[in-house]
Scaffold this active site. Sequence first.
Site: not given
Ligand SMILES: NC(=O)c1ccc[n+]([C@@H]2O[C@H](COP(=O)([O-])OP(=O)(O)OC[C@H]3O[C@@H](n4cnc5c(N)ncnc54)[C@H](O)[C@@H]3O)[C@@H](O)[C@H]2O)c1
Length: 256
Positions: A143, A156
């Site tokens: 991120s 985070y």
């Molecule tokens: N959304 C943003 O703005 C953003 C920005 C930078 C980085 N990220 C990173 O991108 C990745 C995806 O984020 P997103 O926005 O799609 O979030 P999201 O919450 O939509 O998706 C995350 C997924 O991970 C799954 N998950 C969580 N804990 C888990 C576990 N213990 N075992 C298996 N699955 C698990 C959840 O069920 C969910 O489907 C994450 O690592 C997040 O930190 C997101």
Amino acid sequence: MTRVLEGKVAVITGAAGAIGMATSRLMAERGATIVAVDIPGTDWSKLKAALPKDTRLVTAEADVTDEPSVKAYVEKAKAECGRIDIFFNNAGIEGPVQPIESYPLEAFMQVLGVNVAGVFLGLKHVLPVMYAQGAGSIINTSSVAGLTGATGMAGYCTSKHAVVGITRVAAIEAAAKGVRVNCVNPGPIESRMMQSINTGQSGDPKLSHDLISNAVPAKRYGTPEEVAGLVAFLASDDATYCNGGFYTVDGALTAA
Ligand SMILES: NC(=O)c1ccc[n+]([C@@H]2O[C@H](COP(=O)([O-])OP(=O)(O)OC[C@H]3O[C@@H](n4cnc5c(N)ncnc54)[C@H](O)[C@@H]3O)[C@@H](O)[C@H]2O)c1
């Protein structure tokens, strides 16, 4: 649409979430078989509806912090698809938004568990499969919070900095064995996760959204599809000399 991933098998964790789903769709459109991994009890209907009709999809329910479950999804991918060419090590959680003095230790450990130990366990069990093949591409999700600090985001930010570190270790260990390991560093993306963070920041998610959008030189949040485009590139044979890197997709946020 070019089918540059034709014949490749992609394992994607967090596949039912915003970025995982957009990446699953793009990789499927480019010809990959998708092994979608998400938490036990996941409703797969949205992902299935999002994929092209002819997609070969395998689903696996696993908590990425639980080593036997990680072993099991890797074994399922191997048993049903024969190989793993691409691993998008992407599942993650945001944790609470709290200053360090009131950030609960339990929440801190939970965020490190999913975002760091989950990524570590994925690497631990997928790398040997790719070593045996002599090829593979892994993309970990960090991120912009893996490159800079953010108020209230101790768990985070710590976890996402760690993802950059483990990416570098894995890339150095894997490079001579034909395997590439990179990470992506998205900025704020229109998603459930950013809505949750925005709510935690001020109680007024719209105000936080406007303030953050304004701080991004592009003056907007990104989309999950814009992250997927970068991940699919790193996964492909167009990126064969990209190894051990971190790649921002953030509308110039960290350049500012
Ligand atoms: N959304 C943003 O703005 C953003 C920005 C930078 C980085 N990220 C990173 O991108 C990745 C995806 O984020 P997103 O926005 O799609 O979030 P999201 O919450 O939509 O998706 C995350 C997924 O991970 C799954 N998950 C969580 N804990 C888990 C576990 N213990 N075992 C298996 N699955 C698990 C959840 O069920 C969910 O489907 C994450 O690592 C997040 O930190 C997101």
